[in-house]
Write a protein that holds these residues in place. Structure first.
Motif, mmCIF file in Angstrom:
data_model
loop_
_atom_site.group_PDB
_atom_site.id
_atom_site.type_symbol
_atom_site.label_atom_id
_atom_site.label_comp_id
_atom_site.label_asym_id
_atom_site.label_seq_id
_atom_site.Cartn_x
_atom_site.Cartn_y
_atom_site.Cartn_z
ATOM 1 N N GLU A 12 0.757 -1.410 0.097
ATOM 2 C CA GLU A 12 0.047 -0.064 -0.114
ATOM 3 C C GLU A 12 0.824 1.290 0.057
ATOM 4 N N HIS A 13 0.394 2.300 -0.745
ATOM 5 C CA HIS A 13 1.177 3.595 -0.832
ATOM 6 C C HIS A 13 0.175 4.627 -1.122
ATOM 7 N N LYS A 16 -3.305 3.662 -1.749
ATOM 8 C CA LYS A 16 -3.673 2.953 -3.055
ATOM 9 C C LYS A 16 -3.063 1.502 -2.665
ATOM 10 N N TYR A 18 -0.957 -1.714 -4.579
ATOM 11 C CA TYR A 18 -0.350 -1.993 -5.614
ATOM 12 C C TYR A 18 0.104 -3.322 -5.645
ATOM 13 N N TYR A 32 1.445 -3.061 -10.780
ATOM 14 C CA TYR A 32 -0.089 -2.878 -11.124
ATOM 15 C C TYR A 32 -0.770 -2.270 -10.069
ATOM 16 N N GLN A 33 -1.888 -1.723 -10.218
ATOM 17 C CA GLN A 33 -2.642 -0.953 -9.307
ATOM 18 C C GLN A 33 -3.994 -1.458 -8.984
ATOM 19 N N TRP A 41 -7.296 -5.406 -11.397
ATOM 20 C CA TRP A 41 -6.003 -4.815 -11.219
ATOM 21 C C TRP A 41 -5.770 -4.046 -12.457
ATOM 22 N N LYS A 44 0.243 -0.393 -14.464
ATOM 23 C CA LYS A 44 0.563 1.025 -14.104
ATOM 24 C C LYS A 44 1.823 1.625 -15.277
ATOM 25 N N HIS A 92 7.073 4.517 -7.932
ATOM 26 C CA HIS A 92 6.717 4.573 -9.416
ATOM 27 C C HIS A 92 7.850 4.927 -10.133
#
Length: 193
Positions: A12-13, A16, A18, A32-33, A41, A44, A92
């Motif tokens: 989690e970040h 959200k 991931y 992926y998100q 999913w 990303k 990211h």
């Protein structure tokens, strides 16, 4: 996806969720998100490309993010011997830098292969697979991460789990916990009639 995916590392970040699954067949480390956790999913971005890597996990320590992944430098699809660590300012990032002084940080088929990560009582732990003779993932060990920085990494083995905690199993190689729920795997021989 049209390629094999496994080892779904979920984190989690910024509220959200991931996932970084193992996508070695695509020769990429992909992020992926969750659209509708846990079933939907969306792709990303690619974090690293043109790479033979498996069992990737990332986490934040201080103001840096660290990526642990098993890379095969020999191009022989042996992903059990080398643990590489990279860092960046963001999960990211497309510009992950190798931790210094050298990668791989661990070059040992009995310790390098990732088998899970977890945090407990504000301490981070890396689980590693222990390979058996002609047997993938015979057992696993839990290692306390003692120090991680852009130019240093040190872990200390806390204990090893042998495949003897249940009748008839022959191996176990993954463990993860969130403090409330723990998951692990095991393998056993079955007679097919």
């Amino acid at each position: 996806e049209q390629f094999h995916m496994s080892y779904p590392y979920v984190f989690e970040h910024e509220n959200k969720v991931y996932m970084i699954p193992e996508t070695n067949d695509a020769k990429e480390i992909r992020l992926y998100q969750a659209v509708n956790f846990p079933l939907e999913w969306e792709f990303k971005q690619v974090l690293m490309e043109n790479i033979s890597a498996v069992d990737t996990s990332i986490f934040q320590e201080g103001n840096k993010w660290y990526m642990f992944t098993n890379i095969c430098s020999s191009q022989s699809d042996d992903h059990s011997s080398e643990l590489h660590i990279f860092f960046s300012d963001s999960p990211h990032s497309k510009n992950w830098q190798p931790i210094q002084p050298n990668n791989p940080i661990i070059f040992n088929s009995q310790k390098a292969r990732n088998g899970g990560f977890f945090e407990l009582d504000n301490k981070k732990y890396r689980v590693n697979q222990v390979q058996g003779f002609s047997h993938y993932g015979k057992s696993f060990a839990v290692n306390l991460i003692k120090n991680i920085h852009q130019d240093n990494y040190r872990e200390e083995q806390v204990f090893e789990i042998q495949p003897n905690f249940k009748n008839d199993i022959i191996s176990t190689h993954h463990f993860h916990t969130n403090g409330n729920l723990a998951v692990f795997d095991y393998c056993r021989n079955e007679k097919i009639t």
